[in-house]
Design an enzyme around this catalytic site. Structure first.
Site, PDB file in Angstrom:
ATOM      1  N   ASP A  49       0.777  -1.027  -0.200  1.00 45.98           N
ATOM      2  CA  ASP A  49       0.161  -0.185  -0.072  1.00 45.98           C
ATOM      3  C   ASP A  49       0.803   1.210   0.038  1.00 45.98           C
ATOM      4  OD1 ASP A  49       1.096  -0.184   2.586  1.00 45.98           O
ATOM      5  OD2 ASP A  49      -1.201  -0.062   3.586  1.00 45.98           O
ATOM      6  N   SER A  50       2.185   0.880  -0.085  1.00 45.88           N
ATOM      7  CA  SER A  50       3.050   2.113  -0.145  1.00 45.88           C
ATOM      8  C   SER A  50       2.964   2.775  -1.734  1.00 45.88           C
ATOM      9  CB  SER A  50       4.565   1.707   0.103  1.00 45.88           C
ATOM     10  OG  SER A  50       4.715   0.667  -0.608  1.00 45.88           O
ATOM     11  N   ASP A  88      -1.247  -6.233  -0.454  1.00 43.80           N
ATOM     12  CA  ASP A  88      -1.398  -5.623   0.737  1.00 43.80           C
ATOM     13  C   ASP A  88      -2.606  -4.849   1.042  1.00 43.80           C
ATOM     14  OD1 ASP A  88      -0.291  -4.609   2.991  1.00 43.80           O
ATOM     15  OD2 ASP A  88       1.079  -3.058   2.212  1.00 43.80           O
ATOM     16  N   LYS A 118      -1.736  -9.610   2.544  1.00 43.85           N
ATOM     17  CA  LYS A 118      -0.940  -8.955   3.812  1.00 43.85           C
ATOM     18  C   LYS A 118      -1.819  -7.972   4.578  1.00 43.85           C
ATOM     19  CE  LYS A 118       2.611  -5.978   3.903  1.00 43.85           C
ATOM     20  NZ  LYS A 118       2.187  -4.887   4.714  1.00 43.85           N
ATOM     21  N   GLU A 120      -1.902  -5.516   8.129  1.00 46.84           N
ATOM     22  CA  GLU A 120      -1.300  -5.018   9.272  1.00 46.84           C
ATOM     23  C   GLU A 120      -2.258  -5.913  10.420  1.00 46.84           C
ATOM     24  OE1 GLU A 120      -0.391  -0.767   9.107  1.00 46.84           O
ATOM     25  OE2 GLU A 120       0.200  -1.040   7.351  1.00 46.84           O
ATOM     26  N   GLU A 187       8.178  -4.846  10.349  1.00 50.68           N
ATOM     27  CA  GLU A 187       8.839  -3.663  10.200  1.00 50.68           C
ATOM     28  C   GLU A 187       9.360  -2.644  11.344  1.00 50.68           C
ATOM     29  OE1 GLU A 187       6.318  -1.042   7.581  1.00 50.68           O
ATOM     30  OE2 GLU A 187       7.657   0.541   7.482  1.00 50.68           O
TER      31      GLU A 187
HETATM   32  O1  KIV Z   1       3.559  -1.059   1.485  1.00 52.80           O
HETATM   33  C1  KIV Z   1       4.646  -1.658   1.515  1.00 52.80           C
HETATM   34  O2  KIV Z   1       5.409  -1.312   0.652  1.00 52.80           O
HETATM   35  C2  KIV Z   1       5.077  -2.206   2.867  1.00 52.80           C
HETATM   36  C3  KIV Z   1       6.607  -2.326   3.157  1.00 52.80           C
HETATM   37  C4  KIV Z   1       6.822  -2.673   4.628  1.00 52.80           C
HETATM   38  C5  KIV Z   1       7.170  -3.505   2.422  1.00 52.80           C
HETATM   39  O3  KIV Z   1       4.244  -2.901   3.551  1.00 52.80           O
END
Ligand code: KIV
Length: 271
Positions: A49-50, A88, A118, A120, A187
């Site tokens: 999500d970056s 993500d 993924k 959080e 992280e």
């Molecule tokens: O969104 C992202 O790029 C991440 C990083 C920690 C790799 O979650």
């Protein structure tokens, strides 16, 4: 499994089986161009999500939308054939209820063809992880510095630096792994804590600003290439200055257009 002899996409169980045998290599990708290049070089690609910050120039990851996650993940899956692809899940797409999380994760898997998601996910989200895994959705749990909690943390802060935070992190790891997460992304985690979490589980840990003891490492590809912008976190190692390469190539193009040396006849049709 070596990336050099692989001829099919790495599966989640194969990724898990790499623990203790071979370090896991991962990078992010949001676009077809980057995904194609890194596909043979990494074990899994994270469509992070970056994207919100790196790809769209937003101030945080919070504004990432589910339809954007689906579009970028689809582009990455369609452009690769070797790396496992993990999407993500964006802020707000899985925290409300088990049902909401399942609906959105299932949509991401079904519409993109990616291998896993993924989240959080700390202890509070462990029951969501369990709900998803029981229904066929492989989940990697992201713990430690969780960028979607930026407003709660009041910034991006490394975790596990005091006894209380370290105990909370170990509990997050235990709870999400017990709930069925196939791996952990750690992280911004204090090195001894990341090491201890890695040693305490048979599931792979992937570090970013964590520890060399982790079972694998991930970085944001734009950071590796020197395209990450002004603020470079301590955990980043820049392996190339692609911004400089782009700048020089584009400047030369501009000069040649202005002085008439581009295009040449060989770039033209019907000559
Ligand atoms: O969104 C992202 O790029 C991440 C990083 C920690 C790799 O979650």
């Amino acid at each position: 499994m070596s990336t050099h002899i692989r001829n099919r996409r790495l599966t989640v169980p194969q990724l898990v089986a790499m623990k203790g045998r071979q370090k896991i290599v991962s990078l992010t990708a949001y676009s077809s161009a980057i995904a194609r290049v890194i596909d043979p070089l990494v074990d899994f690609i994270l469509v992070g999500d970056s994207t919100a910050m790196v790809g769209y120039g937003r101030a945080s990851t919070l504004g990432m939308r589910l339809d954007e996650t689906i579009a970028h993940t689809r582009a990455v899956v369609d452009s690769t054939r070797l790396a496992c692809v993990i999407a993500d899940m964006p802020f707000g797409s899985y925290q409300e209820s088990h049902e909401q999380a399942f609906r959105n994760c299932a949509q991401v898997l079904a519409l993109t063809g990616c291998d896993a998601v993924k989240l959080e996910a700390n202890q509070a989200l462990a029951s969501t992880v369990e709900f998803l895994v029981a229904r066929g959705i492989p989940v990697m749990a992201h713990i430690g510095l969780m960028p979607q909690f930026v407003n709660v943390m009041g910034g991006y802060k490394a975790q596990g630096l005091c006894a209380e935070s370290s105990a909370a992190l170990r509990a997050d790891a235990r709870a999400t792994l017990q709930a069925g997460a196939f791996g952990l992304l750690l992280e911004g985690v204090a090195e001894p804590v990341a090491r201890a979490i890695t040693e305490a589980t048979d599931k792979p840990t992937i570090g970013i600003g964590a520890s060399p003891a982790c079972d694998g490492q991930i970085l944001v590809t734009e950071d590796v290439l020197g395209l990450g912008g002004e603020h470079v976190p301590r955990f980043v190692k820049q392996y190339a200055d692609v911004a400089q390469v782009i700048s020089e190539a584009c400047a030369r193009f501009g000069e040649e257009v202005r002085d008439g040396t581009f295009p040449e006849m060989r770039h033209c049709y019907g000559v």
